[in-house]
Design an enzyme around this catalytic site. Structure first.
Site, PDB file in Angstrom:
ATOM      1  CG  ASP A  46      -2.888   0.630  -0.544  1.00  0.00           C
ATOM      2  OD1 ASP A  46      -1.974  -0.036  -0.066  1.00  0.00           O
ATOM      3  OD2 ASP A  46      -3.910   1.079   0.421  1.00  0.00           O
ATOM      4  CB  SER A  47       2.340  -0.909  -2.468  1.00  0.00           C
ATOM      5  OG  SER A  47       1.891  -1.926  -3.357  1.00  0.00           O
ATOM      6  CG  ASP A  85      -4.345  -3.406  -0.299  1.00  0.00           C
ATOM      7  OD1 ASP A  85      -4.774  -4.216   0.653  1.00  0.00           O
ATOM      8  OD2 ASP A  85      -3.171  -2.954  -0.435  1.00  0.00           O
ATOM      9  CE  LYS A 115      -2.803  -6.075   1.772  1.00  0.00           C
ATOM     10  NZ  LYS A 115      -2.748  -4.679   2.685  1.00  0.00           N
ATOM     11  CD  GLU A 117      -2.957  -0.188   5.185  1.00  0.00           C
ATOM     12  OE1 GLU A 117      -3.051   0.656   6.002  1.00  0.00           O
ATOM     13  OE2 GLU A 117      -2.422  -0.556   4.245  1.00  0.00           O
ATOM     14  CD  GLU A 184       3.891  -2.982   5.345  1.00  0.00           C
ATOM     15  OE1 GLU A 184       2.802  -3.134   5.006  1.00  0.00           O
ATOM     16  OE2 GLU A 184       4.714  -2.058   5.174  1.00  0.00           O
TER      17      GLU A 184
END
Ligand code: KIV
Length: 298
Positions: A46-47, A85, A115, A117, A184
């Protein structure tokens, strides 16, 4: 495909001590290059909110946008394991939303895993997604979707208590069923301890050499943005300058009329100039430089 990378391949790479190479991609063209260059895994991060959309965080990225980019990347990559993501608010709202949206990335986006977070608080969501036969990669440390809670993009786990919490979260994620874990922006000593404690592979970004693999945002390692040079990024190319110079050359040649040359132009055997048309219309006034005006094919 016979040598397609799967979650089992990644686990085996950890067991034999071979580092895992992951890179982000957002479209088929880049995915094809990274796949051919030997990526083990490609992350549709999602960057993309920041590097593709030009936003200052990942928070505005939507499920529809992630599905769109995942489907492009999975068309470009044939060998690498592709992970999508889950964007902000696609899994935080309920376990049912988490499973439904993970399913969309797989069924519509074509990815092999998702993925998300966060730590222990998402153990139940992770377990349910895994129960739906969708592999989940965890993400701990600096978690960009929590930028407001963290008070910025700052290194996590530097203090004893915070480090212990991240270690406990890592153990909880493995127990919930994660097959791999992104770490990260945490101290390398903490990443080493987590990597040794877990049987699933850790993939680091700003987490030092001791992780089982490394991931970077492709635009960072390719040098697309000269204004973004964080400590954890190594720039392997300077595409910004290469692209800038190529674009400048193109614009210069268009203005000087060096492009297109004859070899870039098509010729026709069946089209005559308006001047030789048997039923000529009055020719429009034209600039000498404009070249011939073509009429109807005969
Ligand atoms: O969104 C992303 O690209 C990521 C990587 C930084 C791991 O999550």
């Amino acid at each position: 495909m016979k040598d397609k990378v799967t979650i089992h391949t990644l686990k085996r790479l950890k067991q034999i001590g071979q580092k895992i190479c992951m890179i982000t991609a957002y479209d088929a063209a880049f995915a094809r290059i990274f796949d051919q260059a030997g990526a083990d895994a490609i992350l549709v991060g999602d960057s993309l909110g920041m590097v593709i959309q030009g936003r200052d965080s990942t928070l505005p990225v939507t499920m529809d946008q992630m599905v769109y980019h995942c489907s492009a990347v999975t068309r470009g990559a044939t060998r690498a394991h592709v992970v999508g993501d889950l964007p902000f608010m696609s899994y935080q709202t309920s376990v049912a939303d988490a499973v439904r949206n993970a399913g969309r990335l797989v069924s519509e986006g074509g990815v092999a895993a998702v993925k998300l977070e966060g730590g222990t608080e998402f153990a139940e969501a992770i377990a349910q997604i895994v129960r739906a036969s969708i592999p989940v990669m965890g993400h701990l440390g600096l978690t960009p979707q929590s930028v407001h809670k963290m008070g910025g993009y700052v290194v996590q786990g530097r203090e004893e208590q915070a480090a212990r919490r991240i270690l406990q979260d890592a153990i909880a994620l493995e127990q919930a069923g994660c097959y791999a874990l992104v770490l990260e922006a945490i101290p390398l000593e903490l990443a080493k301890e987590i990597t040794q404690k877990l049987s699933i592979p850790t993939i680091g970004i700003g987490a030092g050499i001791n992780c089982d693999g490394q991931v970077l945002v492709c635009y960072d390692l390719l040098g697309m943005n000269p204004d973004f040079r964080p400590k954890f990024v190594k720039q392997y190319a300077n595409l910004h300058d290469g692209i800038y110079r190529a674009a400048q050359s193109f614009f210069g040649e268009v203005r000087s009329e060096a492009f297109p040359a004859e070899e870039h132009s098509f010729k026709s055997k069946t089209i005559r100039l308006v001047a030789s048309n048997p039923d000529p219309q009055p020719a429009p006034e034209r600039d000498e430089k404009a070249g011939p005006v073509y009429g109807v094919p005969v």
